[in-house]
Design a protein around this motif. Structure first.
Motif, PDB file in Angstrom:
ATOM      1  N   ARG A 192       0.829  -1.205   0.000  1.00 57.91           N
ATOM      2  CA  ARG A 192       0.000   0.000   0.000  1.00 57.91           C
ATOM      3  C   ARG A 192       0.869   1.263   0.000  1.00 57.91           C
ATOM      4  O   ARG A 192       0.600   2.214  -0.744  1.00 57.91           O
ATOM      5  CB  ARG A 192      -0.918  -0.016   1.221  1.00 57.91           C
ATOM      6  N   GLN A 193       1.920   1.272   0.819  1.00 54.08           N
ATOM      7  CA  GLN A 193       2.813   2.433   0.855  1.00 54.08           C
ATOM      8  C   GLN A 193       3.508   2.628  -0.489  1.00 54.08           C
ATOM      9  O   GLN A 193       3.683   3.758  -0.962  1.00 54.08           O
ATOM     10  CB  GLN A 193       3.854   2.258   1.974  1.00 54.08           C
ATOM     11  N   GLN A 223      -9.739   0.057  -6.557  1.00 58.29           N
ATOM     12  CA  GLN A 223      -9.624  -0.491  -7.912  1.00 58.29           C
ATOM     13  C   GLN A 223      -8.266  -1.182  -8.100  1.00 58.29           C
ATOM     14  O   GLN A 223      -8.182  -2.262  -8.701  1.00 58.29           O
ATOM     15  CB  GLN A 223      -9.778   0.635  -8.932  1.00 58.29           C
ATOM     16  N   ILE A 224      -7.206  -0.577  -7.572  1.00 59.63           N
ATOM     17  CA  ILE A 224      -5.865  -1.163  -7.693  1.00 59.63           C
ATOM     18  C   ILE A 224      -5.797  -2.495  -6.954  1.00 59.63           C
ATOM     19  O   ILE A 224      -5.287  -3.489  -7.474  1.00 59.63           O
ATOM     20  CB  ILE A 224      -4.807  -0.179  -7.144  1.00 59.63           C
ATOM     21  N   GLU A 225      -6.345  -2.530  -5.738  1.00 62.36           N
ATOM     22  CA  GLU A 225      -6.350  -3.772  -4.958  1.00 62.36           C
ATOM     23  C   GLU A 225      -7.144  -4.860  -5.660  1.00 62.36           C
ATOM     24  O   GLU A 225      -6.726  -6.024  -5.705  1.00 62.36           O
ATOM     25  CB  GLU A 225      -6.945  -3.515  -3.568  1.00 62.36           C
ATOM     26  N   ALA A 226      -8.299  -4.491  -6.203  1.00 62.60           N
ATOM     27  CA  ALA A 226      -9.158  -5.483  -6.850  1.00 62.60           C
ATOM     28  C   ALA A 226      -8.496  -6.078  -8.079  1.00 62.60           C
ATOM     29  O   ALA A 226      -8.570  -7.290  -8.320  1.00 62.60           O
ATOM     30  CB  ALA A 226     -10.494  -4.841  -7.225  1.00 62.60           C
ATOM     31  N   TYR A 236      -1.731  -9.322   1.321  1.00 68.98           N
ATOM     32  CA  TYR A 236      -0.332  -8.968   1.079  1.00 68.98           C
ATOM     33  C   TYR A 236      -0.164  -7.482   0.790  1.00 68.98           C
ATOM     34  O   TYR A 236       0.950  -6.960   0.876  1.00 68.98           O
ATOM     35  CB  TYR A 236       0.235  -9.777  -0.087  1.00 68.98           C
ATOM     36  N   ILE A 237      -1.247  -6.792   0.452  1.00 70.45           N
ATOM     37  CA  ILE A 237      -1.148  -5.368   0.167  1.00 70.45           C
ATOM     38  C   ILE A 237      -0.592  -4.604   1.360  1.00 70.45           C
ATOM     39  O   ILE A 237       0.044  -3.558   1.204  1.00 70.45           O
ATOM     40  CB  ILE A 237      -2.528  -4.799  -0.246  1.00 70.45           C
ATOM     41  N   ARG A 255       1.938  -7.888 -10.554  1.00 68.29           N
ATOM     42  CA  ARG A 255       0.508  -7.602 -10.444  1.00 68.29           C
ATOM     43  C   ARG A 255       0.272  -6.194  -9.890  1.00 68.29           C
ATOM     44  O   ARG A 255      -0.516  -5.415 -10.443  1.00 68.29           O
ATOM     45  CB  ARG A 255      -0.163  -8.623  -9.522  1.00 68.29           C
ATOM     46  N   LEU A 256       0.988  -5.863  -8.801  1.00 71.74           N
ATOM     47  CA  LEU A 256       0.773  -4.570  -8.168  1.00 71.74           C
ATOM     48  C   LEU A 256       1.291  -3.431  -9.040  1.00 71.74           C
ATOM     49  O   LEU A 256       0.625  -2.398  -9.197  1.00 71.74           O
ATOM     50  CB  LEU A 256       1.445  -4.544  -6.797  1.00 71.74           C
TER      51      LEU A 256
END
Length: 407
Positions: A105-106, A128-131, A138-139, A153-154
């Motif tokens: 996330r950071q 939206q990014i997480e989905a 793990y985010i 992916r991230l």
């Protein structure tokens, strides 16, 4: 809408004979240079128009990644200049810009700010990014515990959270599972349809020929060739098989397409035709009709083992079906110079309506990468029309038997 203009770009790095030479050159600048230049790229020129999708291909070490870094501004050119318009989003080295000690996330906030987003905008985009990334809890864990696929992916989710004017993607998408690769290319297709200018490095022939308008081939730091994706990919594959590049040639056909032929010439295809069930030569066939692909081969020098293969491709150059006499346990042993051999492959043409081509390969084994006697793209073209079948959608005729039960 974004665009990319590359003019006379060159990149060289200084190489010193000893570790002291650099210090001496710095302390005694008037004593002359103590280095020589190692050129990675020289005289690269091309333009990518707004909304255009271009593939960049070449073997490892050709200079692809260096060129992308020059375009994105992470590396400065030795000669020439790059001009880009619009907001650029780039995925270069895997995890580039991610700090391993920060959480996912950071890192999203840091990467987003580097792309010009405000903190509020990133907060709005975060769900939206997480989905899209699908990495779950793990985010909120440190990136150092991520697998390479999770990093990809991230990073891709952040780069494409909002439609950029220009999207630049290196081979990072080749990392990870097949599911996310398909998901990523679906998003790239959507961005392309919405007007994003695309520059992508990939060796996925199907993806390149489906998405891209044009392809650029780099070889040993020079722009070797550019043109239609199918033409450039065929040339690239032939160049790999014949690395010396002395036997690769291209011919422009009457229909405007460019045919690539390569090989050492011990054997060549002298004639190729498609026959219908009555034995008549045809260029147009009905869906599902019985046909025979007849290929005549002329042997010019003795060959210990001869294998013939063919590949049927659609109009985009995507493979529909391919096989060879090695896979069918029918190779020819100890073939003499001067022999003429006729091969006949009979099969039902269970293809969807459209135009198709046939590529042929004469080798000694399963692939043309060991002994490439001849590789011939666009050896034959033909069309399929639906005359006698019920209407269907797709590239192949797989007629089902249907059973329906009602309680």
């Amino acid at each position: 809408m974004g665009s990319i203009l590359v003019q006379n770009i060159g990149k060289a790095y200084k190489q010193y004979p000893t570790r002291w030479s650099r210090a001496l050159e710095w302390m005694l600048p008037f004593a002359g240079k103590r280095h020589h230049l190692k050129w990675i790229l020289r005289d690269i020129n091309f333009h990518i128009a707004p909304g255009e999708a271009v593939a960049l291909i070449g073997i490892n070490g050709a200079g692809k990644s260096t060129l992308l870094k020059l375009i994105t501004g992470t590396v400065q050119p030795t000669t020439g200049e790059v001009q880009t318009t619009g907001r650029v989003a780039a995925m270069l080295e895997l995890g580039m810009g991610f700090h391993p000690d920060f959480t996912g996330r950071q890192n999203v906030y840091m990467a987003g700010q580097l792309q010009g987003y405000s903190t509020d905008e990133i907060t709005q985009m975060m769900p939206q990014i997480e989905a899209f990334a699908e990495i779950g809890d793990y985010i909120d864990q440190q990136v150092r515990v991520y697998s390479s696929g999770m990093q990809m992916r991230l990073a891709f989710s952040v780069a494409t959270a909002k439609r950029p004017d220009v999207l630049i993607v290196d081979e990072a998408l080749s990392v990870g599972d097949t599911y996310f690769q398909h998901k990523s290319f679906d998003r790239i297709r959507q961005l392309r349809e919405q007007g994003t200018t695309l520059l992508i490095v990939s060796h996925d022939k199907t993806a390149i020929q489906t998405i891209c308008d044009r392809a650029i081939l780099l070889d040993a730091g020079h722009l070797a060739k550019e043109g239609a994706p199918e033409e450039i990919m065929d040339y690239y594959n032939a160049m790999i098989a014949e690395r010396e590049n002395q036997t690769v040639r291209q011919n422009k056909l009457d229909n405007g397409k460019v045919q690539t032929i390569s090989g050492t010439g011990e054997a060549t295809v002298s004639n190729i035709v498609l026959l219908n069930a009555a034995g008549e030569q045809v260029e147009m066939i009905d869906v599902g009709s019985d046909v025979t692909l007849q290929i005549d081969v002329k042997v010019h020098r003795p060959i210990p083992r001869l294998v013939l293969g063919y590949m049927i491709k659609d109009k985009l150059g995507q493979p529909m079906f391919g096989t060879n006499t090695h896979l069918k346990d029918l190779p020819l042993e100890n073939v003499e110079a001067g022999e003429s051999i006729r091969y006949r492959f009979r099969f039902p043409a269970n293809l969807g309506p459209g135009s198709y081509s046939v590529a042929t390969a004469l080798t000694s084994g399963e692939t043309h990468l060991v002994d490439n006697y001849e590789w011939r793209d666009l050896a034959l073209t033909f069309s399929v029309v639906n005359i006698s079948r019920t209407h269907f959608v797709g590239c192949t005729w797989i007629d089902p038997e249907i059973a329906i039960q009602r309680p």
